[in-house]
Design an enzyme around this catalytic site. Structure first.
Site, PDB file in Angstrom:
ATOM      1  N   ARG A 310       0.827  -1.211   0.000  1.00 36.45           N
ATOM      2  CA  ARG A 310       0.000   0.000   0.000  1.00 36.45           C
ATOM      3  C   ARG A 310       0.855   1.252   0.000  1.00 36.45           C
ATOM      4  NH1 ARG A 310      -5.088   1.300  -1.559  1.00 36.45           N
ATOM      5  NH2 ARG A 310      -6.093   2.885  -0.250  1.00 36.45           N
ATOM      6  N   GLY A 401      -9.552   0.453   4.722  1.00 36.95           N
ATOM      7  CA  GLY A 401     -10.855  -0.047   4.297  1.00 36.95           C
ATOM      8  C   GLY A 401     -10.803  -1.473   3.796  1.00 36.95           C
ATOM      9  N   GLU A 424     -12.587 -22.352  27.307  1.00 38.40           N
ATOM     10  CA  GLU A 424     -11.468 -22.963  28.015  1.00 38.40           C
ATOM     11  C   GLU A 424     -11.035 -22.110  29.186  1.00 38.40           C
ATOM     12  OE1 GLU A 424     -11.089 -26.100  26.689  1.00 38.40           O
ATOM     13  OE2 GLU A 424     -10.615 -26.096  28.814  1.00 38.40           O
TER      14      GLU A 424
HETATM   15  C1  LIG Z   1      -5.696 -30.636  18.736  1.00 41.49           C
HETATM   16  C2  LIG Z   1      -5.677 -29.519  19.725  1.00 41.49           C
HETATM   17  C3  LIG Z   1      -6.927 -28.692  19.616  1.00 41.49           C
HETATM   18  C4  LIG Z   1      -7.315 -28.191  20.972  1.00 41.49           C
HETATM   19  C5  LIG Z   1      -8.134 -26.969  20.848  1.00 41.49           C
HETATM   20  C6  LIG Z   1      -9.606 -27.317  20.779  1.00 41.49           C
HETATM   21  C7  LIG Z   1     -10.378 -26.045  20.746  1.00 41.49           C
HETATM   22  C8  LIG Z   1     -11.846 -26.344  20.589  1.00 41.49           C
HETATM   23  C9  LIG Z   1     -12.612 -25.100  20.815  1.00 41.49           C
HETATM   24  C10 LIG Z   1     -13.133 -24.786  21.998  1.00 41.49           C
HETATM   25  C11 LIG Z   1     -12.987 -25.673  23.189  1.00 41.49           C
HETATM   26  C12 LIG Z   1     -13.559 -24.995  24.385  1.00 41.49           C
HETATM   27  C13 LIG Z   1     -13.915 -26.025  25.381  1.00 41.49           C
HETATM   28  C14 LIG Z   1     -14.386 -25.451  26.663  1.00 41.49           C
HETATM   29  O1  LIG Z   1     -14.619 -24.281  26.819  1.00 41.49           O
HETATM   30  S1  LIG Z   1     -14.531 -26.655  27.859  1.00 41.49           S
HETATM   31  C15 LIG Z   1     -15.088 -25.795  29.278  1.00 41.49           C
HETATM   32  C16 LIG Z   1     -14.023 -24.894  29.838  1.00 41.49           C
HETATM   33  N1  LIG Z   1     -14.418 -24.463  31.129  1.00 41.49           N
HETATM   34  C17 LIG Z   1     -13.561 -23.886  31.976  1.00 41.49           C
HETATM   35  O2  LIG Z   1     -12.421 -23.624  31.663  1.00 41.49           O
HETATM   36  C18 LIG Z   1     -14.104 -23.622  33.345  1.00 41.49           C
HETATM   37  C19 LIG Z   1     -13.225 -22.634  34.101  1.00 41.49           C
HETATM   38  N2  LIG Z   1     -13.366 -22.856  35.526  1.00 41.49           N
HETATM   39  C20 LIG Z   1     -12.457 -23.623  36.223  1.00 41.49           C
HETATM   40  O3  LIG Z   1     -11.478 -24.115  35.691  1.00 41.49           O
HETATM   41  C21 LIG Z   1     -12.690 -23.791  37.708  1.00 41.49           C
HETATM   42  O4  LIG Z   1     -14.067 -23.633  37.975  1.00 41.49           O
HETATM   43  C22 LIG Z   1     -11.917 -22.735  38.551  1.00 41.49           C
HETATM   44  C23 LIG Z   1     -12.201 -21.337  38.068  1.00 41.49           C
HETATM   45  C24 LIG Z   1     -10.456 -23.037  38.416  1.00 41.49           C
HETATM   46  C25 LIG Z   1     -12.357 -22.825  40.005  1.00 41.49           C
HETATM   47  O5  LIG Z   1     -12.102 -24.134  40.449  1.00 41.49           O
HETATM   48  P1  LIG Z   1     -12.788 -24.652  41.797  1.00 41.49           P
HETATM   49  O6  LIG Z   1     -14.170 -24.130  41.881  1.00 41.49           O
HETATM   50  O7  LIG Z   1     -12.554 -26.108  41.868  1.00 41.49           O
HETATM   51  O8  LIG Z   1     -12.104 -23.994  42.999  1.00 41.49           O
HETATM   52  P2  LIG Z   1     -10.823 -23.265  43.394  1.00 41.49           P
HETATM   53  O9  LIG Z   1     -10.629 -22.003  42.646  1.00 41.49           O
HETATM   54  O10 LIG Z   1     -10.962 -23.191  44.858  1.00 41.49           O
HETATM   55  O11 LIG Z   1      -9.622 -24.274  43.010  1.00 41.49           O
HETATM   56  C26 LIG Z   1      -9.335 -25.299  43.937  1.00 41.49           C
HETATM   57  C27 LIG Z   1      -7.880 -25.635  43.806  1.00 41.49           C
HETATM   58  O12 LIG Z   1      -7.678 -26.291  42.558  1.00 41.49           O
HETATM   59  C28 LIG Z   1      -6.681 -25.646  41.819  1.00 41.49           C
HETATM   60  N3  LIG Z   1      -7.056 -25.785  40.412  1.00 41.49           N
HETATM   61  C29 LIG Z   1      -8.122 -25.240  39.801  1.00 41.49           C
HETATM   62  N4  LIG Z   1      -8.143 -25.600  38.497  1.00 41.49           N
HETATM   63  C30 LIG Z   1      -7.068 -26.404  38.309  1.00 41.49           C
HETATM   64  C31 LIG Z   1      -6.545 -27.093  37.161  1.00 41.49           C
HETATM   65  N5  LIG Z   1      -7.135 -27.009  35.943  1.00 41.49           N
HETATM   66  N6  LIG Z   1      -5.445 -27.850  37.311  1.00 41.49           N
HETATM   67  C32 LIG Z   1      -4.834 -27.919  38.529  1.00 41.49           C
HETATM   68  N7  LIG Z   1      -5.269 -27.279  39.667  1.00 41.49           N
HETATM   69  C33 LIG Z   1      -6.367 -26.532  39.528  1.00 41.49           C
HETATM   70  C34 LIG Z   1      -6.696 -24.230  42.313  1.00 41.49           C
HETATM   71  O13 LIG Z   1      -5.460 -23.608  42.060  1.00 41.49           O
HETATM   72  C35 LIG Z   1      -6.956 -24.442  43.775  1.00 41.49           C
HETATM   73  O14 LIG Z   1      -5.738 -24.842  44.350  1.00 41.49           O
HETATM   74  P3  LIG Z   1      -5.351 -24.316  45.824  1.00 41.49           P
HETATM   75  O15 LIG Z   1      -4.030 -24.959  46.097  1.00 41.49           O
HETATM   76  O16 LIG Z   1      -5.262 -22.827  45.711  1.00 41.49           O
HETATM   77  O17 LIG Z   1      -6.473 -24.762  46.703  1.00 41.49           O
HETATM   78  C1  LIG Z   2     -17.127 -20.732  20.934  1.00 37.39           C
HETATM   79  C2  LIG Z   2     -17.286 -21.445  22.258  1.00 37.39           C
HETATM   80  C3  LIG Z   2     -17.034 -22.807  22.343  1.00 37.39           C
HETATM   81  C4  LIG Z   2     -17.216 -23.483  23.550  1.00 37.39           C
HETATM   82  N1  LIG Z   2     -17.011 -24.843  23.606  1.00 37.39           N
HETATM   83  C5  LIG Z   2     -17.263 -25.505  24.757  1.00 37.39           C
HETATM   84  C6  LIG Z   2     -17.145 -26.929  24.824  1.00 37.39           C
HETATM   85  O1  LIG Z   2     -16.798 -27.581  23.842  1.00 37.39           O
HETATM   86  N2  LIG Z   2     -17.421 -27.556  25.995  1.00 37.39           N
HETATM   87  C7  LIG Z   2     -17.808 -26.864  27.108  1.00 37.39           C
HETATM   88  O2  LIG Z   2     -18.055 -27.494  28.141  1.00 37.39           O
HETATM   89  N3  LIG Z   2     -17.920 -25.499  27.089  1.00 37.39           N
HETATM   90  C8  LIG Z   2     -17.664 -24.815  25.940  1.00 37.39           C
HETATM   91  N4  LIG Z   2     -17.791 -23.446  25.904  1.00 37.39           N
HETATM   92  C9  LIG Z   2     -18.260 -22.738  27.105  1.00 37.39           C
HETATM   93  C10 LIG Z   2     -17.099 -21.981  27.745  1.00 37.39           C
HETATM   94  O3  LIG Z   2     -16.209 -22.862  28.345  1.00 37.39           O
HETATM   95  C11 LIG Z   2     -17.689 -20.999  28.778  1.00 37.39           C
HETATM   96  O4  LIG Z   2     -18.437 -20.034  28.082  1.00 37.39           O
HETATM   97  C12 LIG Z   2     -16.542 -20.336  29.545  1.00 37.39           C
HETATM   98  O5  LIG Z   2     -15.993 -21.262  30.447  1.00 37.39           O
HETATM   99  C13 LIG Z   2     -17.010 -19.081  30.302  1.00 37.39           C
HETATM  100  O6  LIG Z   2     -18.014 -19.426  31.243  1.00 37.39           O
HETATM  101  P1  LIG Z   2     -19.385 -18.596  31.257  1.00 37.39           P
HETATM  102  O7  LIG Z   2     -19.901 -18.551  29.892  1.00 37.39           O
HETATM  103  O8  LIG Z   2     -20.191 -19.144  32.355  1.00 37.39           O
HETATM  104  O9  LIG Z   2     -18.948 -17.105  31.639  1.00 37.39           O
HETATM  105  P2  LIG Z   2     -19.173 -16.397  33.061  1.00 37.39           P
HETATM  106  O10 LIG Z   2     -18.317 -17.010  34.088  1.00 37.39           O
HETATM  107  O11 LIG Z   2     -20.623 -16.279  33.295  1.00 37.39           O
HETATM  108  O12 LIG Z   2     -18.517 -14.954  32.720  1.00 37.39           O
HETATM  109  C14 LIG Z   2     -19.307 -13.795  32.577  1.00 37.39           C
HETATM  110  C15 LIG Z   2     -18.553 -12.653  33.231  1.00 37.39           C
HETATM  111  O13 LIG Z   2     -18.509 -12.904  34.645  1.00 37.39           O
HETATM  112  C16 LIG Z   2     -17.168 -12.730  35.113  1.00 37.39           C
HETATM  113  N5  LIG Z   2     -16.921 -13.603  36.267  1.00 37.39           N
HETATM  114  C17 LIG Z   2     -17.338 -14.877  36.431  1.00 37.39           C
HETATM  115  N6  LIG Z   2     -16.909 -15.377  37.596  1.00 37.39           N
HETATM  116  C18 LIG Z   2     -16.187 -14.390  38.208  1.00 37.39           C
HETATM  117  C19 LIG Z   2     -15.463 -14.280  39.439  1.00 37.39           C
HETATM  118  N7  LIG Z   2     -15.388 -15.304  40.306  1.00 37.39           N
HETATM  119  N8  LIG Z   2     -14.817 -13.123  39.702  1.00 37.39           N
HETATM  120  C20 LIG Z   2     -14.862 -12.102  38.817  1.00 37.39           C
HETATM  121  N9  LIG Z   2     -15.539 -12.125  37.643  1.00 37.39           N
HETATM  122  C21 LIG Z   2     -16.178 -13.268  37.343  1.00 37.39           C
HETATM  123  C22 LIG Z   2     -16.309 -13.134  33.928  1.00 37.39           C
HETATM  124  O14 LIG Z   2     -15.007 -12.582  34.060  1.00 37.39           O
HETATM  125  C23 LIG Z   2     -17.102 -12.535  32.765  1.00 37.39           C
HETATM  126  O15 LIG Z   2     -16.739 -11.168  32.631  1.00 37.39           O
HETATM  127  C24 LIG Z   2     -17.622 -22.764  24.706  1.00 37.39           C
HETATM  128  C25 LIG Z   2     -17.848 -21.381  24.632  1.00 37.39           C
HETATM  129  C26 LIG Z   2     -17.678 -20.718  23.414  1.00 37.39           C
HETATM  130  C27 LIG Z   2     -17.929 -19.234  23.353  1.00 37.39           C
END
Ligand SMILES: CCCCCCCC/C=C\CCCC(=O)SCCNC(=O)CCNC(=O)[C@H](O)C(C)(C)COP(=O)(O)OP(=O)(O)OC[C@H]1O[C@@H](n2cnc3c(N)ncnc32)[C@H](O)[C@@H]1OP(=O)(O)O
Ligand SMILES: Cc1cc2nc3c(=O)[nH]c(=O)nc-3n(C[C@H](O)[C@H](O)[C@H](O)COP(=O)(O)OP(=O)(O)OC[C@H]3O[C@@H](n4cnc5c(N)ncnc54)[C@H](O)[C@@H]3O)c2cc1C
Length: 627
Positions: A310, A401, A424
């Site tokens: 560009r 654009g 995740e």
């Molecule tokens: C081929 C490769 C391709 C791969 C890519 C594929 C992509 C496909 C597209 C999308 C996929 C998307 C799939 C999803 O979204 S699946 C759903 C995902 N969901 C989440 O990630 C949920 C997030 N929440 C949590 O992980 C937990 O709720 C939490 C927020 C961590 C809270 O945990 P909890 O309620 O149990 O309580 P605590 O916070 O008190 O934790 C207790 C202690 O555990 C330790 N901890 C927590 N998580 C982990 C972990 N994952 N591993 C190890 N340890 C963990 C935490 O540190 C606390 O420890 P402490 O010593 O402080 O007590």
């Molecule tokens: C494209 C896509 C693909 C997905 N694929 C999968 C799948 O294959 N399998 C599966 O199981 N799930 C899947 N998910 C779901 C995904 O894992 C959840 O949406 C994600 O974990 C976020 O949780 P939530 O939607 O409840 O958000 P929430 O937790 O409701 O977040 C909403 C708002 O609240 C805030 N919040 C929540 N808790 C707290 C806290 N303790 N302190 C401060 N702020 C907080 C967050 O920061 C955020 O701003 C997918 C989602 C998307 C968008």
């Protein structure tokens, strides 16, 4: 003209061995050979074309994705591709699909949380794709709060079965990829109830659909949750909704590596940490960091090549106008993103090692590094996805654009990428996990050992938390600040891993020097961006801040002659980039013009609707027209 390299003059400026940098980017000579071969295989096969995606309806897009997934699987079988080659093929096909979750979540969950016996039963079926799995954790009412999930799994000792049930509307499984229309099985997360006692959330293998006619099994109400953000390719993924109505599964379909339920109905918690239930999330989060470097590098490749093509303003005496890549403002927006792409690549390599190391330790029941692995995967997933999503949007803006055209590849890349900030693990929720880890680290240091480096400020915070209110309330009160601390901690990780990479043997003329420039850009850009924090804490003086800014400009000038070669090193085919602005030969304008006429709207000179709506308007007949 076709066949002419309009960027040859840029490529001739390069001061380093691009082929050697391609190997650094790929990770090894072997990885480069595999990536190069598979990316060209995909690019040359019309069965994997994707340039028509924006003109398809959602149903056409979805069916085309099923066709491509089946075609990819046939290609893998026919060519006897290895697991590594097959994964690369799925990567370069570049289509969000149920296969991502089958290979990226369903299989890792069984490997991480299944017993040996369960792995021996289910993994061969999954590897041969005789079953298609999804990961059903999130519900309508809960996603971040896993322990708040409402689906129940009640053990029935009379029949040696679990009864899986959705007791409330909010307990409906909601979001799992592949669930809506394709998956035959799920790893379903549910609240385990044994003998009337709740035992927390556990994973269960549940068959969803018949392997004969794909109809949902009795007790399953399942479907797709509907259109998602933009018209992007993520609508090719059938994110689904699922309600269980007292569905019975055999006891041996609870994933029992972490905890067990005996046929007598006894719940046994092995000495494995409960958090292993979250193991699949650890795996996916570390892959997401590598994915971030790929997505950001794609956007940067497009924006860098187009910025060199560009020209706008600056013509002297009728000469050519200035290449926009020569403007300091363009460089100050683009080159930190180029540096970030390389930085995320290297921290992703280290994170892959960390994950492999913790997995090996877990197999030996050594859980000592699990907290660190959790904090690193959670924090780096959050940091790199936020930076990448923002970076893709910045690259769109850097292209003016034409960046808003689908044919630039950037709108689609953004639409498909941004949910990575949410899935995740929502990014703020994950940073709070890092903050919790940092606080725990600091509190364990004890009075004899003061925290140093990026957690030195934690002393003040810890004191504040302990004297002003309980630790828990302090944490909640200061959570916004602690999230910033968590980001800073993760940024330190990224910079330190980039520096460690530079301490390795890196072959190729000028390659290490280029990486040193990019490392310095990444670090100094951060210092410039956060100079308020550095100044207010006395870490740097205003003179340091000014020096950093001057050095940044100098570093941008050093990158400038190498910019095109640095993005050529990603070795992306035009097919994979999917962008006219980013095409290798830089022949942008003729391709943009040609592409416009292929839009379905141009199939007729006079558009549909003219006679019904426009003509009455023009002829002032609108008052009588039937609309
Ligand atoms: C081929 C490769 C391709 C791969 C890519 C594929 C992509 C496909 C597209 C999308 C996929 C998307 C799939 C999803 O979204 S699946 C759903 C995902 N969901 C989440 O990630 C949920 C997030 N929440 C949590 O992980 C937990 O709720 C939490 C927020 C961590 C809270 O945990 P909890 O309620 O149990 O309580 P605590 O916070 O008190 O934790 C207790 C202690 O555990 C330790 N901890 C927590 N998580 C982990 C972990 N994952 N591993 C190890 N340890 C963990 C935490 O540190 C606390 O420890 P402490 O010593 O402080 O007590
Ligand atoms: C494209 C896509 C693909 C997905 N694929 C999968 C799948 O294959 N399998 C599966 O199981 N799930 C899947 N998910 C779901 C995904 O894992 C959840 O949406 C994600 O974990 C976020 O949780 P939530 O939607 O409840 O958000 P929430 O937790 O409701 O977040 C909403 C708002 O609240 C805030 N919040 C929540 N808790 C707290 C806290 N303790 N302190 C401060 N702020 C907080 C967050 O920061 C955020 O701003 C997918 C989602 C998307 C968008």
């Amino acid at each position: 003209m076709e066949g002419v390299d309009h960027l040859a003059h840029e490529r001739n400026k390069s001061e380093f061995d691009v082929d050697a940098m391609k190997i650094v980017w790929a990770g090894s000579p072997h990885a480069f050979v595999v990536s190069d071969r598979i990316s060209k295989l995909v690019a040359s096969d019309p069965g994997f074309r994707k340039d028509n995606r924006s003109t398809l309806s959602r149903k056409e897009l979805f069916k085309n994705t099923l066709r491509k997934a089946a075609y990819a699987w046939k290609t893998i079988i026919d060519l006897h591709l290895s697991e590594e080659e097959a994964a690369k093929l799925r990567f370069y096909v570049d289509e969000p699909a149920f296969t991502d979750v089958h290979w990226g979540m369903f299989i890792p969950a069984i490997k991480g949380q299944g017993t040996e016996e369960q792995q021996q039963k289910w993994l061969p079926l999954a590897y041969k794709m005789q079953i298609i799995g999804c990961y059903a954790q999130t519900e309508l009412g809960h996603g971040s709060n896993v322990q708040g999930l409402e689906t129940t799994a009640t053990f029935d000792p009379q029949t040696d079965e679990f009864i899986i049930h959705s007791p409330t509307l909010t307990s409906s499984k909601w979001w799992p990829g592949g669930l809506g229309k394709v998956a035959t099985h799920a790893i379903a997360y549910a609240l385990l109830i044994v003998g009337g006692r709740e035992q927390g959330v556990h994973g269960f293998i549940v068959q969803l659909r018949s392997l004969e006619d794909h109809s949902p099994l009795p007790g399953m109400t399942v479907g797709d949750i509907g259109m998602k953000f933009g018209n992007g390719a993520y609508n090719a993924m059938d994110n689904g909704v699922l309600r269980f109505d007292h569905v019975r599964i055999p006891r041996n379909q609870m994933l029992m590596r972490v905890s067990q339920v005996t046929c007598e109905g006894k719940y046994k918690q092995s000495d494995v940490p409960r958090q292993l239930v979250y193991g699949a999330m650890l795996y996916v989060r570390q892959t997401i960091v590598a994915d971030a470097s790929c997505a950001l590098s794609r956007a940067v490749c497009i924006a860098t090549r187009y910025s060199a093509v560009r020209r706008q303003f600056g013509s002297q005496n009728g000469g050519p106008e200035t290449q926009v890549i020569d403007y300091k403002t363009q460089q100050s927006r683009l080159f930190p993103l180029l540096a970030s792409a390389y930085a995320f690549r290297f921290v992703g390599e280290w994170l892959k090692w960390l994950y492999a190391d913790v997995t090996q330790r877990l197999q030996a029941n050594d859980f000592s590094t699990l907290p660190e692995a959790h904090a690193c995967t959670a924090g780096l997933k959050s940091l790199t996805t936020t930076a990448t999503a923002d970076g893709i949007e910045e690259c769109r803006k850097l292209c003016g654009g034409h960046g808003y055209l689908c044919s630039s590849g950037l709108p689609e890349l953004f639409a498909v990428y941004v949910p990575a900030c949410t899935y995740e693990g929502e990014n703020t929720v994950l940073l709070l996990q890092v903050a919790r880890f940092l606080m725990k680290t600091v509190s364990q240091l004890g009075s004899s050992k003061k925290p140093v480096g990026t957690i030195a400020y934690m002393t003040r915070v810890e004191h504040l938390m302990q004297c002003r209110c309980g630790v828990q309330r302090g944490f909640a009160e200061l959570s916004a600040d602690l999230v910033e601390a968590a980001v800073a901690h993760c940024q330190l990780l990224v910079v330190s891993k980039f520096i460690e990479k530079l301490q390795q043997e890196i072959p190729g003329k000028g390659v290490k020097q280029q990486l040193e420039v990019l490392c310095n850009i990444y670090a100094l850009f951060l210092l410039h961006k956060h100079q308020g924090d550095f100044l207010s804490t006395g870490c740097i003086t205003p003179k340091h801040a000014a020096l950093a800014n001057d050095e940044l400009r100098s570093l941008y000038s050093q990158v400038r002659p190498n910019a095109i070669a640095l993005v050529d090193a990603f070795n992306y085919t035009d097919h994979y980039l999917g962008s006219i602005l980013g095409c290798y030969d830089g022949n942008v304008y003729p391709k943009l013009y040609e592409a416009a006429w292929k839009d379905p709207l141009n199939e007729s000179v006079v558009p549909d609707g003219y006679h019904q709506y426009i003509r009455p308007l023009l002829k002032q007949e609108i008052r009588t027209a039937r609309l």
